[in-house]
Scaffold this motif. Structure first.
Motif, PDB file in Angstrom:
ATOM      1  N   MET A 230     -12.882  28.504 148.580  1.00  0.00           N
ATOM      2  CA  MET A 230     -11.623  28.775 149.719  1.00  0.00           C
ATOM      3  C   MET A 230     -10.674  29.752 148.952  1.00  0.00           C
ATOM      4  O   MET A 230     -10.494  29.719 147.834  1.00  0.00           O
ATOM      5  CB  MET A 230     -10.942  27.456 150.124  1.00  0.00           C
ATOM      6  CG  MET A 230     -11.731  26.537 150.798  1.00  0.00           C
ATOM      7  SD  MET A 230     -11.050  25.059 151.468  1.00  0.00           S
ATOM      8  CE  MET A 230     -10.716  24.175 149.840  1.00  0.00           C
ATOM      9  N   ASP A 231     -10.441  30.711 149.806  1.00  0.00           N
ATOM     10  CA  ASP A 231      -9.539  31.872 149.269  1.00  0.00           C
ATOM     11  C   ASP A 231      -8.042  31.362 149.109  1.00  0.00           C
ATOM     12  O   ASP A 231      -7.546  30.523 149.725  1.00  0.00           O
ATOM     13  CB  ASP A 231      -9.445  32.987 150.188  1.00  0.00           C
ATOM     14  CG  ASP A 231     -10.648  33.680 150.172  1.00  0.00           C
ATOM     15  OD1 ASP A 231     -11.532  33.840 149.396  1.00  0.00           O
ATOM     16  OD2 ASP A 231     -11.162  34.137 151.361  1.00  0.00           O
ATOM     17  N   LYS A 232      -7.468  31.804 148.166  1.00  0.00           N
ATOM     18  CA  LYS A 232      -6.025  31.411 147.991  1.00  0.00           C
ATOM     19  C   LYS A 232      -5.138  32.716 147.956  1.00  0.00           C
ATOM     20  O   LYS A 232      -5.656  33.803 147.458  1.00  0.00           O
ATOM     21  CB  LYS A 232      -5.878  30.872 146.571  1.00  0.00           C
ATOM     22  CG  LYS A 232      -6.527  29.431 146.454  1.00  0.00           C
ATOM     23  CD  LYS A 232      -5.949  28.397 145.186  1.00  0.00           C
ATOM     24  CE  LYS A 232      -7.008  29.038 143.952  1.00  0.00           C
ATOM     25  NZ  LYS A 232      -6.680  28.378 142.759  1.00  0.00           N
ATOM     26  N   GLN A 233      -3.844  32.462 148.204  1.00  0.00           N
ATOM     27  CA  GLN A 233      -2.984  33.786 148.267  1.00  0.00           C
ATOM     28  C   GLN A 233      -1.650  33.228 147.791  1.00  0.00           C
ATOM     29  O   GLN A 233      -1.039  32.268 148.342  1.00  0.00           O
ATOM     30  CB  GLN A 233      -3.036  34.578 149.515  1.00  0.00           C
ATOM     31  CG  GLN A 233      -2.571  33.722 150.686  1.00  0.00           C
ATOM     32  CD  GLN A 233      -2.523  34.650 152.043  1.00  0.00           C
ATOM     33  OE1 GLN A 233      -1.843  35.625 151.987  1.00  0.00           O
ATOM     34  NE2 GLN A 233      -3.186  33.903 153.065  1.00  0.00           N
TER      35      GLN A 233
ATOM     36  N   ILE B 214       1.590  28.985 146.383  1.00  0.00           N
ATOM     37  CA  ILE B 214       0.158  29.348 146.775  1.00  0.00           C
ATOM     38  C   ILE B 214      -0.380  28.734 148.083  1.00  0.00           C
ATOM     39  O   ILE B 214      -0.268  27.731 147.981  1.00  0.00           O
ATOM     40  CB  ILE B 214      -0.791  29.270 145.428  1.00  0.00           C
ATOM     41  CG1 ILE B 214      -0.189  29.919 144.157  1.00  0.00           C
ATOM     42  CG2 ILE B 214      -2.188  30.047 145.568  1.00  0.00           C
ATOM     43  CD1 ILE B 214       0.365  28.991 143.434  1.00  0.00           C
ATOM     44  N   TYR B 215      -1.140  29.584 148.858  1.00  0.00           N
ATOM     45  CA  TYR B 215      -1.463  28.935 150.276  1.00  0.00           C
ATOM     46  C   TYR B 215      -3.243  28.953 149.854  1.00  0.00           C
ATOM     47  O   TYR B 215      -3.634  29.965 149.799  1.00  0.00           O
ATOM     48  CB  TYR B 215      -1.154  29.890 151.309  1.00  0.00           C
ATOM     49  CG  TYR B 215      -1.996  29.260 152.601  1.00  0.00           C
ATOM     50  CD1 TYR B 215      -1.828  28.002 152.843  1.00  0.00           C
ATOM     51  CD2 TYR B 215      -2.430  30.046 153.391  1.00  0.00           C
ATOM     52  CE1 TYR B 215      -2.427  27.449 154.175  1.00  0.00           C
ATOM     53  CE2 TYR B 215      -2.900  29.815 154.621  1.00  0.00           C
ATOM     54  CZ  TYR B 215      -2.929  28.481 155.063  1.00  0.00           C
ATOM     55  OH  TYR B 215      -3.692  28.013 156.144  1.00  0.00           O
ATOM     56  N   LEU B 216      -3.724  27.897 150.067  1.00  0.00           N
ATOM     57  CA  LEU B 216      -5.103  27.308 150.035  1.00  0.00           C
ATOM     58  C   LEU B 216      -5.682  27.000 151.499  1.00  0.00           C
ATOM     59  O   LEU B 216      -5.065  26.036 151.757  1.00  0.00           O
ATOM     60  CB  LEU B 216      -5.629  26.546 149.038  1.00  0.00           C
ATOM     61  CG  LEU B 216      -6.779  25.959 149.000  1.00  0.00           C
ATOM     62  CD1 LEU B 216      -8.060  27.148 148.754  1.00  0.00           C
ATOM     63  CD2 LEU B 216      -7.038  25.101 147.986  1.00  0.00           C
ATOM     64  N   LYS B 217      -6.325  27.945 152.390  1.00  0.00           N
ATOM     65  CA  LYS B 217      -6.604  27.402 153.650  1.00  0.00           C
ATOM     66  C   LYS B 217      -7.774  26.887 153.547  1.00  0.00           C
ATOM     67  O   LYS B 217      -8.867  27.137 153.262  1.00  0.00           O
ATOM     68  CB  LYS B 217      -6.844  28.697 154.603  1.00  0.00           C
ATOM     69  CG  LYS B 217      -7.162  28.190 156.189  1.00  0.00           C
ATOM     70  CD  LYS B 217      -6.947  29.369 156.922  1.00  0.00           C
ATOM     71  CE  LYS B 217      -7.183  29.041 158.192  1.00  0.00           C
ATOM     72  NZ  LYS B 217      -6.398  28.038 158.863  1.00  0.00           N
ATOM     73  N   GLY B 218      -7.752  25.413 154.140  1.00  0.00           N
ATOM     74  CA  GLY B 218      -8.985  24.730 154.242  1.00  0.00           C
ATOM     75  C   GLY B 218      -9.523  24.236 155.915  1.00  0.00           C
ATOM     76  O   GLY B 218      -8.991  25.255 156.681  1.00  0.00           O
TER      77      GLY B 218
ATOM     78  N   LEU C 185       1.600  20.037 151.301  1.00  0.00           N
ATOM     79  CA  LEU C 185       2.475  20.528 150.215  1.00  0.00           C
ATOM     80  C   LEU C 185       2.448  19.794 148.944  1.00  0.00           C
ATOM     81  O   LEU C 185       3.070  18.748 148.807  1.00  0.00           O
ATOM     82  CB  LEU C 185       4.026  20.736 150.878  1.00  0.00           C
ATOM     83  CG  LEU C 185       4.313  22.026 151.654  1.00  0.00           C
ATOM     84  CD1 LEU C 185       3.555  21.910 152.885  1.00  0.00           C
ATOM     85  CD2 LEU C 185       5.711  21.991 151.894  1.00  0.00           C
ATOM     86  N   SER C 186       1.726  20.465 148.037  1.00  0.00           N
ATOM     87  CA  SER C 186       1.618  19.717 146.736  1.00  0.00           C
ATOM     88  C   SER C 186       2.572  20.438 145.724  1.00  0.00           C
ATOM     89  O   SER C 186       2.347  21.717 145.357  1.00  0.00           O
ATOM     90  CB  SER C 186       0.187  20.003 145.976  1.00  0.00           C
ATOM     91  OG  SER C 186      -0.086  19.605 145.081  1.00  0.00           O
ATOM     92  N   PHE C 187       3.439  19.446 145.129  1.00  0.00           N
ATOM     93  CA  PHE C 187       4.510  20.169 144.125  1.00  0.00           C
ATOM     94  C   PHE C 187       4.073  19.845 142.809  1.00  0.00           C
ATOM     95  O   PHE C 187       3.751  18.854 142.480  1.00  0.00           O
ATOM     96  CB  PHE C 187       5.917  19.365 144.451  1.00  0.00           C
ATOM     97  CG  PHE C 187       6.608  19.658 145.803  1.00  0.00           C
ATOM     98  CD1 PHE C 187       7.489  20.841 145.860  1.00  0.00           C
ATOM     99  CD2 PHE C 187       6.134  19.049 147.019  1.00  0.00           C
ATOM    100  CE1 PHE C 187       8.115  21.384 147.076  1.00  0.00           C
ATOM    101  CE2 PHE C 187       7.026  19.476 148.230  1.00  0.00           C
ATOM    102  CZ  PHE C 187       7.919  20.378 147.912  1.00  0.00           C
ATOM    103  N   GLY C 188       4.265  20.882 141.885  1.00  0.00           N
ATOM    104  CA  GLY C 188       3.972  20.592 140.518  1.00  0.00           C
ATOM    105  C   GLY C 188       5.140  20.007 139.728  1.00  0.00           C
ATOM    106  O   GLY C 188       6.168  19.611 140.246  1.00  0.00           O
TER     107      GLY C 188
ATOM    108  N   SER D  85      -5.857  21.882 153.849  1.00  0.00           N
ATOM    109  CA  SER D  85      -5.180  23.011 153.476  1.00  0.00           C
ATOM    110  C   SER D  85      -4.034  22.903 152.784  1.00  0.00           C
ATOM    111  O   SER D  85      -3.208  21.557 152.879  1.00  0.00           O
ATOM    112  CB  SER D  85      -4.779  23.489 155.002  1.00  0.00           C
ATOM    113  OG  SER D  85      -5.903  24.147 155.820  1.00  0.00           O
ATOM    114  N   VAL D  86      -3.770  23.702 151.923  1.00  0.00           N
ATOM    115  CA  VAL D  86      -2.785  23.117 150.822  1.00  0.00           C
ATOM    116  C   VAL D  86      -1.656  24.448 150.613  1.00  0.00           C
ATOM    117  O   VAL D  86      -2.099  25.450 150.600  1.00  0.00           O
ATOM    118  CB  VAL D  86      -3.115  22.740 149.565  1.00  0.00           C
ATOM    119  CG1 VAL D  86      -2.461  22.348 148.521  1.00  0.00           C
ATOM    120  CG2 VAL D  86      -4.303  21.766 149.838  1.00  0.00           C
TER     121      VAL D  86
END
Length: 420
Positions: A1-4, A15-19, A26-29, A52-53
């Motif tokens: 999956m592409d990330k941008q 960073i957006y990861l489309k699933g 929304l995954s917080f570090g 999707s993240v």
């Protein structure tokens, strides 16, 4: 999956990861999983279920400042509109952000592991993170009732016996009437590591909240988590020493050598030795390496009547009762001295110098080998009816627990060892 990368400033990279899911996570570090390239917190687990993240990754230890988060919000408005459900997930600093920014991002569920209420030293007694507080960046940062979304589910996981995290929880709880709480006892601040499991994260995101169901899943994950047993071992020492032996005998555990720091390793091995429960399998489970056994020699006693030994597990000088040595003589070897000179031990007829540096790291060197620049040999001095052990100008004494300390440059009775 592409990330941008969809947003970036000095504090945050998003960073957006489309699933393929209808749910956007929304995954917080956190402090450990800060921004590194295009990596996203919990990416492997989230990708497994094709979520999707948007990974909101901190670049600094600045607790997701409001202005930066509003920049993220403006950049992802179009992405948010594509999804019917939005879930936020994070631990510690990330758990704080998952709760704090639920309203502007339109969260439907928040999953926060050991979150903070604030790091402002005027608002919390916990001082672990207050050095990172910057009034210009983190002004009015505490979680408030106005941040709470009435129709959003909130799940917090924390250890109720860990005072530092409990303070934050008790300040957050009154603000969220619909809060669901899951307890993870005796894990301290390690909940994120203990519960790192793809299927469990999937449940946190998707499964309807049912405490019975979640506790069942958590128990299954804990049972296979070496982080959990490390935490339990660390938190049980002192009050529940027998539990350590029970864990080692009943659990198929294999920790690596970096799981316990030198001080904790020493505490654990002292407990095992004093409880006469040591065997090599136990030590291997704990990731504690064992050097070659030493031959028995003449013994010295400290001021408490305990015998001075070299512990081949911890690589330190310590003192133990004779009955403990009788049972565990393979690992704790009485020191052999006859006269003034360098402190040595003998391994299979090979003499080793006992050396130490200013950080109190002890190492053995063959008598004919060169010493590294920071190492100095310990010196044995024979007095009238006693011996002393010194490092540079400091004399060694043993405390009542059997720890050997170099703290005084003057010789007292506590620094005198007698032949047993």
């Amino acid at each position: 999956m592409d990330k941008q990368i969809v947003f970036e400033d000095e504090h945050i990279r998003a960073i957006y990861l489309k699933g393929s899911s209808d749910t956007l996570v929304l995954s917080f570090g956190d402090l450990i999983t800060r921004a590194k390239g295009n990596s996203i917190n919990a990416e492997k687990s989230l990708s497994k279920y094709e979520y999707s993240v948007i990974g909101i990754m901190p670049k600094q230890k600045s607790w997701f400042p409001h202005d930066s988060m509003m920049g993220v919000l403006n950049a992802v408005q179009g992405i948010l509109a594509e999804y019917t459900r939005v879930v936020s997930y994070g631990g510690s600093m990330g758990g704080y952000a998952a709760i704090k920014y639920a309203k502007p991002f339109g969260m439907n569920r928040v999953v926060a592991m050991v979150p903070q209420y604030s790091i402002n030293p005027l608002e919390v007694e916990d001082r672990r993170y207050t050095d990172f507080y910057d009034a210009n960046v983190n002004g009015d940062m505490r979680i408030q009732a106005q941040d709470v979304v009435a129709d959003c589910e909130y799940i917090i996981v924390y250890d109720p016996y860990f005072d530092l995290d409990r303070e934050h929880y008790e300040k957050i709880k009154p603000l969220i009437p619909q809060l669901h709480t899951l307890h993870l006892p005796y894990t301290g601040h390690d909940a994120i590591a203990v519960l790192a499991n793809s299927a469990l994260l999937h449940d946190f995101i998707q499964h309807p909240f049912d405490s019975t169901y979640f506790y069942k899943q958590i128990r299954a994950v804990k049972k296979n988590s070496k982080f959990y047993y490390r935490s339990v071992i660390a938190h049980s020492l002192g009050a529940h020493n027998e539990a350590l032996g029970d864990i080692l005998k009943s659990i198929d555990l294999q920790l690596d050598s970096s799981f316990f720091d030198a001080s904790l390793k020493q505490t654990i091995t002292r407990i095992l030795l004093n409880n006469k429960r040591v065997d090599e399998q136990d030590l291997q489970k704990l990731g504690i390496a064992i050097n070659l056994p030493f031959e028995e020699r003449t013994q010295l006693q400290d001021s408490f009547g305990k015998v001075l030994v070299f512990n081949v597990i911890t690589q330190k000088l310590e003192s133990y009762d004779q009955q403990v040595i009788d049972v565990n003589g393979k690992y704790i070897i009485p020191l052999h001295v006859e006269h003034t000179g360098l402190a040595t031990v003998v391994v299979k007829k090979q003499t080793y110098l006992i050396c130490m540096n200013d950080r109190r790291v002890t190492k053995l060197f063959k008598a004919e080998d060169e010493l590294s620049s920071d190492m100095n040999p310990l010196l044995i001095k024979k007095g009238m009816g006693f011996y002393s052990v010194s490092y540079k100008q400091l004399y060694m004494h043993c405390d009542e627990q059997g720890n050997c300390l170099f703290e005084s440059d003057s010789l007292s009775d506590a620094h005198k060892f007698i032949v047993a």
